[in-house]
Design a protein around this motif. Structure first.
Motif, PDB file in Angstrom:
ATOM      1  N   VAL A  94     -11.198  -5.900  10.219  1.00  0.00           N
ATOM      2  CA  VAL A  94     -10.304  -5.197  11.142  1.00  0.00           C
ATOM      3  C   VAL A  94     -10.371  -3.697  10.849  1.00  0.00           C
ATOM      4  N   GLY A  95     -10.779  -2.929  11.846  1.00  0.00           N
ATOM      5  CA  GLY A  95     -10.786  -1.479  11.701  1.00  0.00           C
ATOM      6  C   GLY A  95      -9.399  -0.934  11.955  1.00  0.00           C
ATOM      7  N   TYR A  96      -8.990   0.057  11.144  1.00  0.00           N
ATOM      8  CA  TYR A  96      -7.645   0.606  11.315  1.00  0.00           C
ATOM      9  C   TYR A  96      -7.546   2.027  10.778  1.00  0.00           C
ATOM     10  N   ALA A  97      -6.542   2.716  11.269  1.00  0.00           N
ATOM     11  CA  ALA A  97      -6.187   4.048  10.798  1.00  0.00           C
ATOM     12  C   ALA A  97      -4.702   4.009  10.458  1.00  0.00           C
ATOM     13  N   THR A  98      -4.289   4.834   9.509  1.00  0.00           N
ATOM     14  CA  THR A  98      -2.876   4.873   9.139  1.00  0.00           C
ATOM     15  C   THR A  98      -2.397   6.309   9.058  1.00  0.00           C
ATOM     16  N   LYS A  99      -1.109   6.479   9.303  1.00  0.00           N
ATOM     17  CA  LYS A  99      -0.452   7.756   9.039  1.00  0.00           C
ATOM     18  C   LYS A  99       0.921   7.452   8.471  1.00  0.00           C
ATOM     19  N   ASN A 100       1.371   8.325   7.594  1.00  0.00           N
ATOM     20  CA  ASN A 100       2.546   8.056   6.774  1.00  0.00           C
ATOM     21  C   ASN A 100       3.559   9.170   6.875  1.00  0.00           C
ATOM     22  N   ALA A 101       4.813   8.790   7.089  1.00  0.00           N
ATOM     23  CA  ALA A 101       5.902   9.759   7.122  1.00  0.00           C
ATOM     24  C   ALA A 101       6.105  10.326   5.717  1.00  0.00           C
ATOM     25  N   PRO A 102       6.631  11.547   5.603  1.00  0.00           N
ATOM     26  CA  PRO A 102       6.914  12.108   4.282  1.00  0.00           C
ATOM     27  C   PRO A 102       7.837  11.182   3.484  1.00  0.00           C
ATOM     28  N   GLY A 103       7.527  11.031   2.192  1.00  0.00           N
ATOM     29  CA  GLY A 103       8.347  10.203   1.316  1.00  0.00           C
ATOM     30  C   GLY A 103       8.018   8.723   1.368  1.00  0.00           C
ATOM     31  N   THR A 104       6.911   8.359   1.995  1.00  0.00           N
ATOM     32  CA  THR A 104       6.543   6.940   2.106  1.00  0.00           C
ATOM     33  C   THR A 104       5.851   6.470   0.832  1.00  0.00           C
ATOM     34  N   LYS A 105       6.248   5.296   0.380  1.00  0.00           N
ATOM     35  CA  LYS A 105       5.646   4.667  -0.799  1.00  0.00           C
ATOM     36  C   LYS A 105       5.285   3.239  -0.425  1.00  0.00           C
ATOM     37  N   ILE A 106       4.026   2.868  -0.653  1.00  0.00           N
ATOM     38  CA  ILE A 106       3.518   1.557  -0.245  1.00  0.00           C
ATOM     39  C   ILE A 106       2.839   0.870  -1.431  1.00  0.00           C
ATOM     40  N   LEU A 107       3.194  -0.381  -1.643  1.00  0.00           N
ATOM     41  CA  LEU A 107       2.503  -1.236  -2.600  1.00  0.00           C
ATOM     42  C   LEU A 107       1.404  -1.955  -1.826  1.00  0.00           C
ATOM     43  N   PHE A 108       0.158  -1.863  -2.288  1.00  0.00           N
ATOM     44  CA  PHE A 108      -0.925  -2.551  -1.593  1.00  0.00           C
ATOM     45  C   PHE A 108      -1.653  -3.488  -2.546  1.00  0.00           C
ATOM     46  N   VAL A 109      -2.161  -4.572  -1.967  1.00  0.00           N
ATOM     47  CA  VAL A 109      -2.912  -5.581  -2.709  1.00  0.00           C
ATOM     48  C   VAL A 109      -4.153  -5.912  -1.893  1.00  0.00           C
ATOM     49  N   LYS A 110      -5.325  -5.868  -2.534  1.00  0.00           N
ATOM     50  CA  LYS A 110      -6.570  -6.249  -1.864  1.00  0.00           C
ATOM     51  C   LYS A 110      -7.220  -7.379  -2.651  1.00  0.00           C
ATOM     52  N   ALA A 111      -7.602  -8.406  -1.913  1.00  0.00           N
ATOM     53  CA  ALA A 111      -8.258  -9.547  -2.552  1.00  0.00           C
ATOM     54  C   ALA A 111      -9.480  -9.922  -1.733  1.00  0.00           C
ATOM     55  N   PRO A 112     -10.640 -10.060  -2.356  1.00  0.00           N
ATOM     56  CA  PRO A 112     -10.876  -9.794  -3.768  1.00  0.00           C
ATOM     57  C   PRO A 112     -10.806  -8.299  -4.060  1.00  0.00           C
ATOM     58  N   GLY A 113     -10.653  -7.970  -5.334  1.00  0.00           N
ATOM     59  CA  GLY A 113     -10.483  -6.574  -5.753  1.00  0.00           C
ATOM     60  C   GLY A 113     -11.798  -5.834  -5.879  1.00  0.00           C
ATOM     61  N   ILE A 114     -12.464  -5.648  -4.756  1.00  0.00           N
ATOM     62  CA  ILE A 114     -13.749  -4.940  -4.754  1.00  0.00           C
ATOM     63  C   ILE A 114     -13.638  -3.701  -3.883  1.00  0.00           C
ATOM     64  N   ASN A 115     -14.541  -2.762  -4.096  1.00  0.00           N
ATOM     65  CA  ASN A 115     -14.555  -1.549  -3.278  1.00  0.00           C
ATOM     66  C   ASN A 115     -15.496  -1.788  -2.103  1.00  0.00           C
ATOM     67  N   ASP A 116     -14.941  -2.281  -0.985  1.00  0.00           N
ATOM     68  CA  ASP A 116     -15.754  -2.564   0.197  1.00  0.00           C
ATOM     69  C   ASP A 116     -15.345  -1.705   1.394  1.00  0.00           C
TER      70      ASP A 116
END
Length: 140
Positions: free
Chosen positions: A100-122
C-alpha cells in the motif's frame, strides 16, 4: 542474549528531543546516534513530530506497518487511482498492509508508536507529484 532487555522511558524521551524518530527494536541498516536499540525480528519505534511535518511518500513491499497515535493527529493519504485521506487522533490505531502506497503528515506535537513486521528495511520511495507536494504542504 539477556533474558530481559529494556530501554528506560527517560532515555527514549531524551533521544526523541534530539531526533524525531527512535527505533526501540529492529534490524536497522545504520546505527542510531541517540538511543541504543534492541535487535529483534520486529521493528518498533516512536516518532515525535514537534512541528508540522510531512513524511516522504512510500510503501513497504513486505512489511505490515501498525501505528498507534499516542498524542496529536496524523493524516494518512492512501495512494492509488483514487487517493483516500484518513485522519487519526490520539488513541487511534491503524494498519498499512504490504504494497500500500501512502503519504503522511503530522500535526505539531504528534507522537506515534509504530510496529513493522517483519522488522526489515523495505521502504520503497514513491516519487512526488504536484498533487502530493501540494497535499504535503500544510495540515489542511
Amino acid at each position: 542474549m539477556e533474558s530481559l532487555e529494556f530501554i528506560r522511558g527517560a532515555n527514549i524521551n531524551q533521544a526523541l528531543e534530539k531526533k524525531y524518530r527512535q527505533y526501540l527494536t529492529g534490524h536497522l541498516q545504520y546505527p542510531q546516534e541517540h538511543l541504543e536499540h534492541i535487535d529483534d525480528d520486529i521493528e518498533i519505534g516512536i516518532s515525535y513530530y514537534q512541528a508540522f511535518t510531512a513524511d516522504t511518500p512510500h510503501k513497504h513491499p513486505i512489511a505490515t506497518e501498525h501505528g498507534y497515535v499516542l498524542q496529536g493527529s496524523i493524516k494518512v493519504l492512501v495512494l492509488g487511482e483514487e487517493p483516500q485521506e484518513y485522519q487519526f487522533d490520539a488513541g487511534d490505531f491503524f494498519v498499512l498492509r504490504p504494497g500500500v502506497g501512502y503519504a503522511t503528515k503530522n500535526a505539531p506535537g504528534t507522537k506515534i508508536l509504530f510496529v513493522k513486521a517483519p522488522g526489515i528495511n523495505d521502504k520503497t520511495i514513491i516519487p512526488l507529484t504536484d498533487a502530493l507536494t501540494e497535499w504535503a504542504g500544510s495540515w489542511d
